[in-house]
Design a protein around this motif. Structure first.
Motif, PDB file in Angstrom:
ATOM      1  N   ILE A   1       8.924  51.976   2.735  1.00 36.68           N
ATOM      2  CA  ILE A   1       9.061  52.381   4.386  1.00 36.68           C
ATOM      3  C   ILE A   1      10.199  51.471   4.871  1.00 36.68           C
ATOM      4  CG2 ILE A   1       8.459  52.347   7.125  1.00 36.68           C
ATOM      5  CD1 ILE A   1       5.402  53.042   5.502  1.00 36.68           C
ATOM      6  N   GLU A   2      10.612  49.666   4.685  1.00 38.22           N
ATOM      7  CA  GLU A   2      11.889  49.518   4.827  1.00 38.22           C
ATOM      8  C   GLU A   2      12.991  49.843   4.056  1.00 38.22           C
ATOM      9  OE1 GLU A   2      13.249  44.890   5.886  1.00 38.22           O
ATOM     10  OE2 GLU A   2      11.311  44.987   4.834  1.00 38.22           O
ATOM     11  N   TRP A   3      12.709  49.933   2.962  1.00 39.62           N
ATOM     12  CA  TRP A   3      13.500  50.252   2.319  1.00 39.62           C
ATOM     13  C   TRP A   3      14.004  51.693   2.009  1.00 39.62           C
ATOM     14  CZ3 TRP A   3      15.497  54.318  -2.172  1.00 39.62           C
ATOM     15  CH2 TRP A   3      16.032  52.516  -2.114  1.00 39.62           C
ATOM     16  N   PHE A   4      13.330  52.202   2.744  1.00 39.02           N
ATOM     17  CA  PHE A   4      13.777  53.640   2.384  1.00 39.02           C
ATOM     18  C   PHE A   4      13.998  53.860   3.718  1.00 39.02           C
ATOM     19  CE2 PHE A   4      10.429  54.658  -0.357  1.00 39.02           C
ATOM     20  CZ  PHE A   4      11.286  55.687  -1.453  1.00 39.02           C
ATOM     21  N   GLY A   5      13.895  53.654   4.564  1.00 34.23           N
ATOM     22  CA  GLY A   5      14.143  53.718   6.393  1.00 34.23           C
ATOM     23  C   GLY A   5      13.832  55.158   6.954  1.00 34.23           C
ATOM     24  N   PRO A   6      13.831  55.568   8.172  1.00 28.90           N
ATOM     25  CA  PRO A   6      13.311  56.975   8.916  1.00 28.90           C
ATOM     26  C   PRO A   6      14.028  57.697   8.426  1.00 28.90           C
ATOM     27  CG  PRO A   6      14.205  55.160  10.459  1.00 28.90           C
ATOM     28  CD  PRO A   6      14.420  54.573   8.600  1.00 28.90           C
ATOM     29  N   GLU A   7      15.081  58.182   7.543  1.00 28.69           N
ATOM     30  CA  GLU A   7      15.419  59.476   7.523  1.00 28.69           C
ATOM     31  C   GLU A   7      15.477  59.991   6.474  1.00 28.69           C
ATOM     32  OE1 GLU A   7      17.339  61.465   9.787  1.00 28.69           O
ATOM     33  OE2 GLU A   7      16.916  60.583  11.408  1.00 28.69           O
ATOM     34  N   GLU A   8      15.347  58.730   5.574  1.00 29.16           N
ATOM     35  CA  GLU A   8      15.563  59.467   3.923  1.00 29.16           C
ATOM     36  C   GLU A   8      13.720  59.482   3.836  1.00 29.16           C
ATOM     37  OE1 GLU A   8      16.756  57.286  -0.732  1.00 29.16           O
ATOM     38  OE2 GLU A   8      17.514  56.535   1.367  1.00 29.16           O
TER      39      GLU A   8
ATOM     40  N   VAL B   1      26.902  58.985  -5.211  1.00 28.86           N
ATOM     41  CA  VAL B   1      25.398  57.976  -5.013  1.00 28.86           C
ATOM     42  C   VAL B   1      26.368  57.379  -3.894  1.00 28.86           C
ATOM     43  CG1 VAL B   1      24.018  56.253  -6.107  1.00 28.86           C
ATOM     44  CG2 VAL B   1      24.779  58.216  -6.960  1.00 28.86           C
ATOM     45  N   LEU B   2      27.494  56.382  -4.010  1.00 29.18           N
ATOM     46  CA  LEU B   2      27.819  55.672  -3.269  1.00 29.18           C
ATOM     47  C   LEU B   2      28.033  56.024  -1.970  1.00 29.18           C
ATOM     48  CD1 LEU B   2      29.764  53.735  -5.466  1.00 29.18           C
ATOM     49  CD2 LEU B   2      27.329  53.379  -4.990  1.00 29.18           C
ATOM     50  N   ARG B   3      28.539  56.291  -1.831  1.00 26.42           N
ATOM     51  CA  ARG B   3      29.557  57.555  -0.852  1.00 26.42           C
ATOM     52  C   ARG B   3      27.845  58.484   0.326  1.00 26.42           C
ATOM     53  NH1 ARG B   3      32.248  61.757  -2.610  1.00 26.42           N
ATOM     54  NH2 ARG B   3      30.263  63.527  -2.718  1.00 26.42           N
ATOM     55  N   ASP B   4      27.172  58.767  -0.625  1.00 23.28           N
ATOM     56  CA  ASP B   4      26.083  59.506   0.916  1.00 23.28           C
ATOM     57  C   ASP B   4      24.983  58.778   0.402  1.00 23.28           C
ATOM     58  OD1 ASP B   4      27.162  61.761   0.873  1.00 23.28           O
ATOM     59  OD2 ASP B   4      27.014  62.013  -1.327  1.00 23.28           O
ATOM     60  N   GLY B   5      24.388  57.521   0.174  1.00 16.53           N
ATOM     61  CA  GLY B   5      23.847  56.695   0.453  1.00 16.53           C
ATOM     62  C   GLY B   5      24.079  55.362   0.541  1.00 16.53           C
ATOM     63  N   ASN B   6      24.203  54.767   2.047  1.00 20.58           N
ATOM     64  CA  ASN B   6      24.579  53.406   2.134  1.00 20.58           C
ATOM     65  C   ASN B   6      23.898  52.263   1.466  1.00 20.58           C
ATOM     66  OD1 ASN B   6      26.120  54.950   4.372  1.00 20.58           O
ATOM     67  ND2 ASN B   6      24.554  54.593   5.817  1.00 20.58           N
ATOM     68  N   ARG B   7      22.811  52.240   1.410  1.00 19.87           N
ATOM     69  CA  ARG B   7      21.700  51.138   0.296  1.00 19.87           C
ATOM     70  C   ARG B   7      23.365  51.268  -0.756  1.00 19.87           C
ATOM     71  NH1 ARG B   7      17.770  47.858   1.041  1.00 19.87           N
ATOM     72  NH2 ARG B   7      16.721  48.529   2.842  1.00 19.87           N
ATOM     73  N   GLN B   8      23.210  51.829  -1.614  1.00 17.67           N
ATOM     74  CA  GLN B   8      23.572  51.792  -2.920  1.00 17.67           C
ATOM     75  C   GLN B   8      25.254  51.418  -2.823  1.00 17.67           C
ATOM     76  OE1 GLN B   8      21.487  51.750  -5.149  1.00 17.67           O
ATOM     77  NE2 GLN B   8      20.340  52.324  -3.716  1.00 17.67           N
ATOM     78  N   LYS B   9      25.834  52.666  -1.513  1.00 17.55           N
ATOM     79  CA  LYS B   9      27.504  51.580  -1.797  1.00 17.55           C
ATOM     80  C   LYS B   9      27.453  49.522  -1.000  1.00 17.55           C
ATOM     81  CE  LYS B   9      28.830  53.118   2.381  1.00 17.55           C
ATOM     82  NZ  LYS B   9      29.531  53.696   3.305  1.00 17.55           N
ATOM     83  N   ALA B  10      25.657  49.520  -0.472  1.00 15.39           N
ATOM     84  CA  ALA B  10      26.412  48.186   0.333  1.00 15.39           C
ATOM     85  C   ALA B  10      25.522  47.718  -0.864  1.00 15.39           C
ATOM     86  CB  ALA B  10      25.173  47.959   1.280  1.00 15.39           C
ATOM     87  N   ASN B  11      25.265  48.056  -2.184  1.00 12.25           N
ATOM     88  CA  ASN B  11      24.077  46.858  -3.551  1.00 12.25           C
ATOM     89  C   ASN B  11      25.627  47.022  -4.682  1.00 12.25           C
ATOM     90  OD1 ASN B  11      22.056  46.957  -2.129  1.00 12.25           O
ATOM     91  ND2 ASN B  11      20.973  48.474  -3.094  1.00 12.25           N
ATOM     92  N   ALA B  12      26.612  48.360  -4.163  1.00 11.32           N
ATOM     93  CA  ALA B  12      27.724  47.846  -5.147  1.00 11.32           C
ATOM     94  C   ALA B  12      28.437  46.775  -4.866  1.00 11.32           C
ATOM     95  CB  ALA B  12      28.113  49.073  -4.834  1.00 11.32           C
TER      96      ALA B  12
END
Length: 900
Positions: A102-109, A493-504
């Motif tokens: 739940i923490e990983w996904f976040g409420p919106e996802e 993937v990076l543009r529309d996923g904040n976590r993935q953008k941060a991970n990169a």
């Protein structure tokens, strides 16, 4: 007739006979054509085993998915020399794992992509089934002093001193297979690592789709490192744990690692990925070119219609795959529902001022390319793509110029990327994978090949077969992990996923990888344990595991640190030797080295020889690089460029392994087409595999057209039965938290029915650890196959009955008692018994064999492998002797030349 031992025998016997004659003809033709190149199927034993497995899978997809699940989840007893302790991980640990996701996904996802945070936490059993496995001779002799201790608990305590733990996640396309299909492989791993294996029987799709299996694997890991009160084992340090998984299990291991990494939770010491399925969109070429050399069906895992699958029994109007009705494709991120309605599509078109005329693919992309930033808004993030793209370029490597155009090709409903740019794109109107909806296939926790970064993970040992359909994605995965900067993620993937953008931007440290591609081998080569390739793989897996668990230098490659362990005598030959001798006379850990070495198998000797060669080559390579102080290294070496070294340490070893278990250098990266593919093309559903799947599904729709109509009526009957059950429960006093007065509900007769914690199990209880039930999902949108919210399958009905009458969640106020009439009805329904909890889905609960246990098909398969093992060991011994003689002759000739 369903999948059973008898039906499998009837289906496979003709295949065995046909293979025998075809094999002889093929060998004769190769001899006639003077073809000297060897391949795995030149061996009659492998050829027979290959076709047996392929025929069994074909049998499986001609039956219902429930039938295949039942057969492969039938309990198989372990052999006498194995120590197996089944356990059930409690709901409290499941809840801890759920909180992490739940923490990983976040409420919106959770809301827009997953479909909610409750439905995937619903389960039929009172926890998660798993097993501790090792060899009996590895058990400690110390006496357990706890009184009245069950045998399984005593076994767990006796294996407690074994520090090395392999957490194994089995494969099976996310939808079938179990601990039982892999039992003998798990025992072999425990023996070879001289440790213990912890195997998890995770929930499977389509009843429990993504992220249910991921939730269960994460639960198993937490159970190891944070055991709850009552667990018999002590907390296992993460540094003593190694993940291992094949096919779908490899995917789950990798995605679990990325969740742990992203949230800063201690990770295991390493992971072994055997033919991992990491791209569920099938965007690499080998998925089309390698179908003849693999056991995976060409059209994928289809199934005979049942109340469970496919969800849409009758093809939608216009077909399951047809020309698109919307133009241009909706913006990425339009996932406010998992199954978009026509009204929502029309609304999107009106808001974006889109021309309703359907255009060609090229015209669509050109229109998107020329659109102003203000019209390309992402509803998922609520901000313009121009701003989002600007932010992503600051933190991620630059993409090729064409990436932005192709990256827009992520619409909901999904479109197909066409080979002809002038063609009107195809649109997918049916779910093509059982594990996840088509809209979810590009999610990084479904297809980890599109992760923002695969850097910063523990060391990976990755195995692939050169003949398998997943070969290209596996090779690409290995290089993405080892070289995150050189193989960036798709910009969409990076543009529309904040976590993935941060991970990169955050996880740029290369992951150390040992990649081995085995010649002529198919998917999950370790299934064919009698082959030299598989024996070499088992030995390599064991050495990798023992090394990274016991190594303190941080170097994951055992070849660079020490010679192969002489403890590798616990071999296949020793296994066969043990079967033929009484238990008390078997070899033990105290066996003298001279005695033990006599039982070394060909797999051990091959590994010892090849590891020594690799170590010599890599040390020479390092010395040459150090002395020359050059940034370039000779191409063709196992480490082809200095980019595979960082701070004096190796990052990646790349090898090919022939059918005899002999390694050689992998070709340079620029010669591998799967490494030249643009990031913009990865993780997209393409025309060829989509059309091929559709052809197969169309054939199934024709063959099973009448059955589909019958199943539709069956669904309707089950829905009426579910409504009747709920109505009866209300009359019996059932109500939930927050319900004050429900029409038709009787008042509770006494206080004992409210918040019942009855001592008699058959009376049912409200479980404090069970958060949600199937009646708590009104505001959630789970995938359409998930039984958590369905009411039209027998398994959904069993789950509902369990939640009402037996194991209720904390959202229930009462546990009603069944009426006498229910017992009468149960007498005519073999699936209903008011005196006991209903059997849960075969995708979750193991089945007990109704025939003689030793005659079950899974046991017979192991017996066949045992025979093949013995025969192939004899052949391999001859090959090694010939190889040794040839080497000796070459040395003599060389010595003679030097003397002259």
């Amino acid at each position: 007739m369903g999948v059973s031992t008898f039906s499998a025998a009837v289906h496979i016997t003709p295949v065995v006979i046909e293979t025998f004659f075809k094999h002889g003809k093929r060998r004769a033709q190769k001899f006639k054509d003077s073809i000297e190149e060897e391949e795995a199927r030149d061996d009659i034993l492998f050829d027979e085993a290959f076709n047996i497995v392929k025929a069994f899978i074909e049998l499986g997809i001609r039956n219902t998915i429930e039938s295949l699940q039942s057969f492969t989840n039938t309990h198989v007893a372990a052999p006498y020399w194995a120590a197996v302790a089944p356990i059930r991980i409690p709901l409290s640990v499941c809840n801890d794992a759920a909180d992490i996701l739940i923490e990983w996904f976040g409420p919106e996802e959770l809301k827009h992509v997953v479909g909610g945070e409750r439905w995937w936490q619903v389960r039929g059993l009172d926890g998660l089934d798993a097993e501790w496995i090792t060899e009996k001779e590895y058990l400690s002799d110390s006496q357990v002093t706890v009184e009245n201790l069950p045998q399984q608990d005593q076994t767990i305590l006796q294996m407690e001193y074994l520090e090395t733990v392999m957490l194994y996640v089995h494969g099976g396309g996310f939808s079938w297979g179990s601990i039982n299909t892999h039992r003998y492989q798990l025992i072999r791993y425990a023996r070879k690592i001289r440790g213990r294996v912890f195997a998890v029987n995770y929930r499977k799709a389509p009843q429990y789709p993504w992220p249910c299996p991921l939730h269960d694997v994460l639960t198993a890991y937490l159970y190891l490192i944070r055991p709850p009160p009552g667990a018999r084992h002590k907390a296992v340090p993460p540094s003593k744990i190694v993940f291992a998984g094949d096919s779908a299990g490899g995917n789950l291991c990798l995605t679990t690692l990325t969740v742990l990494r992203d949230l800063g939770i201690p990770m295991p010491s390493g992971a072994i990925l055997i033919s991992p399925w990491v791209d569920l969109t099938h965007s690499f070429a080998s998925v089309m070119t390698n179908t003849e050399t693999d056991i995976i069906p060409a059209h994928g895992f289809l199934a005979k219609p049942s109340t469970l699958w496919p969800v849409d029994l009758i093809p939608p109007e216009g077909g399951r795959v047809g020309p698109t009705h919307s133009s241009p494709p909706p913006d990425p991120g339009h996932a406010d529902t998992l199954l978009p309605t026509q009204e929502r599509i029309q609304k999107d078109q009106a808001e974006d001022n889109v021309d309703p005329i359907v255009q060609s693919q090229e015209s669509m992309l050109e229109q998107d390319k020329g659109s102003s930033p203000s019209t390309l808004t992402s509803q998922a993030s609520g901000k313009s793509k121009a701003v989002d793209a600007e932010e992503s370029t600051e933190a991620t490597p630059k993409q090729p110029a064409d990436d932005h155009d192709i990256d827009l090709w992520e619409p909901k409903p999904p479109k197909v990327l066409m080979e002809d740019p002038d063609a009107v794109p195809l649109e997918l109107r049916s779910q093509i994978q059982q594990y996840a909806t088509t809209e979810q296939l590009t999610h990084p926790l479904v297809s980890p090949i599109v992760q923002g970064s695969l850097g910063g993970l523990p060391p990976l040992y990755i195995i692939a077969g050169d003949g398998e359909v997943l070969r290209d994605e596996i090779i690409h995965l290995a290089h993405r992990a080892a070289h995150p900067a050189e193989y960036p993620a798709r910009s969409g993937v990076l543009r529309d996923g904040n976590r993935q953008k941060a991970n990169a931007a955050k996880f740029t440290t290369p992951t150390k990888v040992h990649l081995q591609v085995f010649d002529s081998m198919c998917h999950v080569l370790t299934v064919f344990s009698f082959t030299q390739s598989a024996k070499f793989a088992y030995r390599s897996i064991a050495e990798f595991t023992k090394h990274i668990v016991n190594n303190e230098t941080g170097e994951p490659f055992p070849e660079l640190q020490r010679p192969p362990s002489r403890a590798s005598v616990d071999s296949e030959a020793l296994d066969e030797h043990k079967k033929k001798r009484p238990f008390f006379k078997r070899l033990t850990n105290k066996t003298p080295p001279s005695e033990a070495l006599r039982h070394q198998s060909t797999g051990v000797r091959l590994y010892n020889q090849e590891a020594a060669v690799v170590a010599d080559q890599l040390r020479t390579l390092a010395q040459e690089e150090s002395s020359s102080q050059s940034s370039n290294v000779l191409q063709g070496d196992r480490l082809e460029t200095s980019n595979d070294r960082k701070d004096g340490a190796f990052i990646m070893i790349r090898e090919r392994v022939d059918i005899h278990g002999v390694t050689r250098d992998m070709e340079p990266r620029e010669e591998l087409p799967c490494l030249q593919i643009s990031p913009s093309q990865i993780g997209l559903i393409k025309e060829a595999p989509a059309v091929r799947w559709n052809k197969g599904q169309e054939q199934w729709d024709r063959v099973f057209a009448k059955e589909a109509q019958r199943v539709l009526k069956r669904r309707q009957r089950i829905e009426r039965k579910a409504e009747e059950m709920l109505r009866n429960a209300r009359e019996q006093g059932f109500y939930r938290v927050g319900e004050e007065d429900v029409p038709g509900r009787a008042k509770a007769q006494n206080a004992s029915t409210e918040r019942s914690t009855a001592e008699n199990p058959k009376d049912g209880t409200i479980q404090e650890g069970r958060r949600w039930g199937p009646l708590d999902l009104d505001d959630e949108r789970p995938p359409p196959s998930a039984i958590a919210k369905r009411r039209d399958t027998t398994e959904a009905l069993a789950l509902l009955k369990m939640a009402i009458y037996h194991s209720a969640p904390v959202t229930h106020r009462t546990v009603p008692k069944l009426k006498a009439i229910d017992a009468v009805k149960a007498a005519f329904d073999p699936h209903d018994d008011p005196m006991r909890p209903p059997k849960q889905s075969v995708s979750e609960q193991q089945v007990r064999s109704q025939i003689i246990p030793g005659m079950h098909g899974l046991r017979l398969w192991d017996a066949i492998l045992g025979y093949f093992m013995e025969e192939n060991s004899k052949r391999a011994a001859g090959y090694l002797k010939d190889r040794s003689d040839r080497a000796g002759a070459l040395e003599e000739r060389k010595a003679g030349k030097d003397a002259r």
